[in-house]
Enzyme design. Structure first.
Site, mmCIF file in Angstrom:
data_model
loop_
_atom_site.group_PDB
_atom_site.id
_atom_site.type_symbol
_atom_site.label_atom_id
_atom_site.label_comp_id
_atom_site.label_asym_id
_atom_site.label_seq_id
_atom_site.Cartn_x
_atom_site.Cartn_y
_atom_site.Cartn_z
ATOM 1 N N LYS A 179 0.841 -1.216 0.000
ATOM 2 C CA LYS A 179 0.000 0.000 0.000
ATOM 3 C C LYS A 179 0.875 1.266 0.000
ATOM 4 O O LYS A 179 2.094 1.182 0.105
ATOM 5 C CB LYS A 179 -0.922 -0.006 1.218
ATOM 6 C CG LYS A 179 -1.663 -1.301 1.443
ATOM 7 C CD LYS A 179 -2.781 -1.562 0.453
ATOM 8 C CE LYS A 179 -3.404 -2.910 0.761
ATOM 9 N NZ LYS A 179 -4.620 -3.218 0.042
HETATM 10 C C1 LIG Z 1 -5.577 -4.257 0.819
HETATM 11 C C2 LIG Z 1 -7.040 -4.084 0.745
HETATM 12 C C3 LIG Z 1 -7.901 -4.555 1.747
HETATM 13 C C4 LIG Z 1 -7.477 -5.428 2.879
HETATM 14 O O1 LIG Z 1 -6.393 -5.026 3.593
HETATM 15 P P1 LIG Z 1 -5.482 -6.107 4.346
HETATM 16 O O2 LIG Z 1 -4.599 -5.253 5.190
HETATM 17 O O3 LIG Z 1 -4.748 -6.881 3.312
HETATM 18 O O4 LIG Z 1 -6.379 -6.984 5.159
HETATM 19 C C5 LIG Z 1 -9.248 -4.264 1.625
HETATM 20 N N1 LIG Z 1 -9.730 -3.576 0.583
HETATM 21 C C6 LIG Z 1 -8.941 -3.141 -0.408
HETATM 22 C C7 LIG Z 1 -9.550 -2.362 -1.528
HETATM 23 C C8 LIG Z 1 -7.578 -3.395 -0.379
HETATM 24 O O5 LIG Z 1 -6.794 -2.979 -1.378
#
Ligand SMILES: *Cc1c(COP(=O)(O)O)cnc(C)c1O
Length: 356
Positions: A179
């Site tokens: 991210k």
């Molecule tokens: C990464 C992501 C999640 C979940 O996050 P995690 O930390 O991997 O559990 C949920 N929604 C979207 C759109 C994402 O990109």
């Protein structure tokens, strides 16, 4: 290979983690509190509640709003499975609304027709870092007295009309390594509502405010001080990380000239933070991906199968057709724009694309 994603961990993060390890408080402690305060300030919300993933943030946000069995939550099928699975975790039913071709986000014009007496909430996703149409979404929510929970897991720092995402409804963020900022695994809920903040804090910690006093059924979804220490460093760097992502995306938009390729647009009044830079090709996607990979350019397909077409959802009885999502799932290719991508990389990527 130019990777599609790459976390940037520096000496600052290493030292901060060591400091936590040496302190003896390695689970949830003072660093988590500090990170929550800094993140709420960043998002422009009164409260922020740290958890151990973005999925946990979504799950807890829904539960904190008392969403559960018998309820419906309207969301997009063009997202990571976590978004709608969090709705399933609560016993509620995800209701999918097709997306806008231009932004890949839920199409507000199609929401109304899916609202029923059971609808409790709208759950837009700010996909790829581009804010969903929050003006239209907040208006619909107000007209129908619905809650708004934002999946901002890809959109740290994105803005709609100058207001940060995660501050319109209850915000949910992820700090997974790919991210825009990371804590290794981690997540955050943002809200201005004291009651929701209190419930979220209890839900992440076995339903307790005070140790060994349990008021509701909760979980262990806490963030560690090790993660929070990384998060504090990353949050300070986030504006620069985002600036570089945006600049890299603008450079690609400028350099790519191939009529078979549709480059991403930014809607007026939106700040797009380019978690992903996603082009569309109307035919031959797999061949183009192969060429790019063979030439050392990392790519990502986000996402190859819309959620209503996943086996899990078919088994739950979903059998609708959502044509825009289904078409775009076959057209999208994400290209590297993370902060480590250089000008030379961008020139190379665009020359390969222009030569297709
Ligand atoms: C990464 C992501 C999640 C979940 O996050 P995690 O930390 O991997 O559990 C949920 N929604 C979207 C759109 C994402 O990109």
């Amino acid at each position: 290979m130019i990777p599609i994603a790459k976390p940037i961990i520096g000496d600052e993060e290493r030292e901060a983690v060591l400091e936590v390890l040496n302190s003896g408080i390695i689970a949830q402690g003072p660093r988590v509190r500090e990170f929550e305060l800094a993140f709420s300030e960043f998002t422009g919300t009164e409260f922020a509640i740290a958890v151990n993933s973005g999925t946990a943030a979504l799950h807890i946000a829904l539960l904190a709003h008392d969403i559960g069995r018998g309820d419906e939550v309207i969301t997009t099928p063009f997202t990571f499975i976590s978004t709608s699975n969090s709705i399933l975790f609560t016993g509620a039913r995800p209701v999918f609304v097709d997306i806008e071709e231009e932004t890949f986000n839920i199409d507000p014009d199609r929401i109304q027709e899916r609202i029923t007496g059971k609808t409790r909430a709208l759950l837009p996703v700010h996909l790829y870092g581009h804010p969903a149409d929050m003006r239209a979404i907040m208006e619909i929510a107000e007209d129908h007295e619905l809650l708004v929970i934002e999946d901002a897991c890809q959109a740290h720092g994105a803005e709609f009309n100058g207001k940060r995402v995660g501050s319109f409804g209850t915000g949910c963020f992820s700090f997974y390594p790919t991210k825009n900022m990371t804590t290794s695994e981690g997540g955050m809920i943002t809200t201005d509502d004291k009651r929701i903040a209190e419930r979220a804090r209890m839900l992440r910690d076995h339903g307790s405010r005070e140790r060994y006093i349990h008021e509701i059924l909760g979980f262990n979804l806490r963030m560690t001080d090790i993660s929070a220490a990384i998060g504090l460093c990353q949050l300070r760097k986030l504006p620069e990380f985002n600036r570089r992502r945006i600049e890299n995306a603008q450079t690609l938009n400028r350099l790519i000239h191939n009529e078979r390729i549709i480059t991403p647009r930014i809607r007026e009044n939106c700040k797009h933070v380019f978690h992903q830079y996603t082009i569309r090709v109307t035919d031959d996607r797999d061949r183009i991906v192969n060429i790019l990979n063979e030439k050392g350019i990392g790519t990502g397909i986000y996402y190859p199968i819309p959620i209503h077409k996943q086996k899990l959802y078919k088994d739950l009885g979903y059998n609708e057709t959502l044509p825009v999502s289904e078409r775009l799932a076959n057209e999208v290719i994400s290209l590297p724009v993370h902060p480590s991508v250089t000008m030379e990389n961008l020139e190379y990527i665009s020359s390969v694309l222009n030569g297709l």
